[in-house]
Write an enzyme that holds these catalytic residues in place. Structure first.
Site, PDB file in Angstrom:
ATOM      1  N   ARG A   1       0.831  -1.220   0.000  1.00 23.49           N
ATOM      2  CA  ARG A   1       0.000   0.000   0.000  1.00 23.49           C
ATOM      3  C   ARG A   1       0.865   1.269   0.000  1.00 23.49           C
ATOM      4  NH1 ARG A   1      -3.335   3.129   3.771  1.00 23.49           N
ATOM      5  NH2 ARG A   1      -5.347   3.634   2.804  1.00 23.49           N
TER       6      ARG A   1
ATOM      7  N   ILE B   1      -7.587   7.589  -1.007  1.00 23.80           N
ATOM      8  CA  ILE B   1      -7.374   6.146  -1.084  1.00 23.80           C
ATOM      9  C   ILE B   1      -8.138   5.590   0.116  1.00 23.80           C
ATOM     10  CG2 ILE B   1      -5.050   6.575  -0.152  1.00 23.80           C
ATOM     11  CD1 ILE B   1      -4.185   3.847  -1.118  1.00 23.80           C
ATOM     12  N   SER B   2      -9.049   4.679  -0.145  1.00 27.26           N
ATOM     13  CA  SER B   2      -9.948   4.206   0.909  1.00 27.26           C
ATOM     14  C   SER B   2      -9.173   3.594   2.072  1.00 27.26           C
ATOM     15  CB  SER B   2     -10.904   3.142   0.362  1.00 27.26           C
ATOM     16  OG  SER B   2     -11.606   3.612  -0.755  1.00 27.26           O
ATOM     17  N   GLN B   3      -9.817   3.634   3.232  1.00 25.20           N
ATOM     18  CA  GLN B   3      -9.274   2.999   4.440  1.00 25.20           C
ATOM     19  C   GLN B   3      -9.121   1.498   4.177  1.00 25.20           C
ATOM     20  OE1 GLN B   3     -11.950   3.668   7.690  1.00 25.20           O
ATOM     21  NE2 GLN B   3     -10.834   2.325   9.080  1.00 25.20           N
ATOM     22  N   PRO B   4      -8.015   0.874   4.621  1.00 26.96           N
ATOM     23  CA  PRO B   4      -7.859  -0.572   4.408  1.00 26.96           C
ATOM     24  C   PRO B   4      -9.076  -1.388   4.856  1.00 26.96           C
ATOM     25  CG  PRO B   4      -5.814   0.334   5.200  1.00 26.96           C
ATOM     26  CD  PRO B   4      -6.809   1.470   5.227  1.00 26.96           C
TER      27      PRO B   4
END
Ligand code: SAH
Length: 217
Positions: A37, A63-66
């Protein structure tokens, strides 16, 4: 850019955090343990890459949260070889997680700089979508439809009708539905006309916008 033991260690820790938060799908967790990431963030922010947090990227997007990536990927129940349509390529991180899981990914992004950015990363990581499109995700990709699964990573205020049409019978669509705040929603297409809807909790995404950013299509 390198993927060091330190990065791998941080990734393994992130996987443990996601497990604690309820992610169980081993294929999703494995993909997250593999995709670096930190490649998706500016190098000065290396330390943030493996925190379970969203992060701002180019063009006012995130960028979306994991956890969100893992949760949406689990809800999709994606299997190797399936045709999956993703709306909102963004940084390409979610795309890489799905590709790593073995799906044939078709992805659409409406902002040119993100389209270009993600294209480079796909090449660098050798995780290549089957098809990458610069366009308006509301329209889907009729040329390649129908899809086994459809994943929307931006918030839509109303049900995107064109996308429902492009879902296979038996297929699943996952999307955040709503305006300011959204409901994570899973749609299962039971037959030509019958769609079953499940609501899976509150979430917050950037809005899905109409048309390509440059106004062309
Ligand atoms: N999945 C991404 C995060 C996406 S953020 C990641 O892992 O990084 C949502 C993305 O959807 C943004 O990049 C935004 O530009 C894009 N988007 C918004 N509306 C869209 C539309 N109509 N068609 C395609 N992409 C859209």
């Amino acid at each position: 850019m390198v993927d060091s033991y330190k990065h791998k260690g941080r990734r393994a820790f992130l996987v443990e955090v996601l497990k604690e938060k309820g992610i169980e799908d081993p294929k999703v967790l494995e993909a997250i343990s593999k995709v670096p990431r930190h490649f998706f963030l500016p190098s000065a922010f290396d330390d943030f890459a493996y925190k379970d947090e969203a992060f701002p990227i180019a063009a006012n997007q995130t960028i979306s949260q994991p956890f969100t990536v893992a949760f949406q990927s689990s809800l999709l129940e994606a299997k190797p070889g399936e045709a999956v349509l993703e709306i909102g390529t963004g940084s390409g991180y979610q795309s890489c997680v799905l590709i790593e899981m073995g799906v044939n990914l078709y992805t659409i992004e409406r902002q040119k700089d993100l389209f270009d950015f993600s294209k480079q990363i796909f090449k660098k990581l050798r995780l290549t979508p089957k098809h990458q499109s610069f366009g308006d995700g509301y329209k889907g990709l009729p040329l390649f439809a129908p899809f086994d699964k459809i994943l929307v990573t931006a918030a839509s205020a109303t049900m995107p009708k064109e996308l429902l049409k492009q879902l296979k019978i038996g297929g699943i669509m996952v999307l955040p539905l709503g305006e300011e705040e959204q409901m994570m929603t899973k749609i299962i297409r039971k037959s030509e006309k019958e769609f079953v809807k499940q609501e899976l909790g509150d979430c917050k995404f950037v809005p899905m916008l109409r048309d390509r950013e440059d106004g062309q299509n």
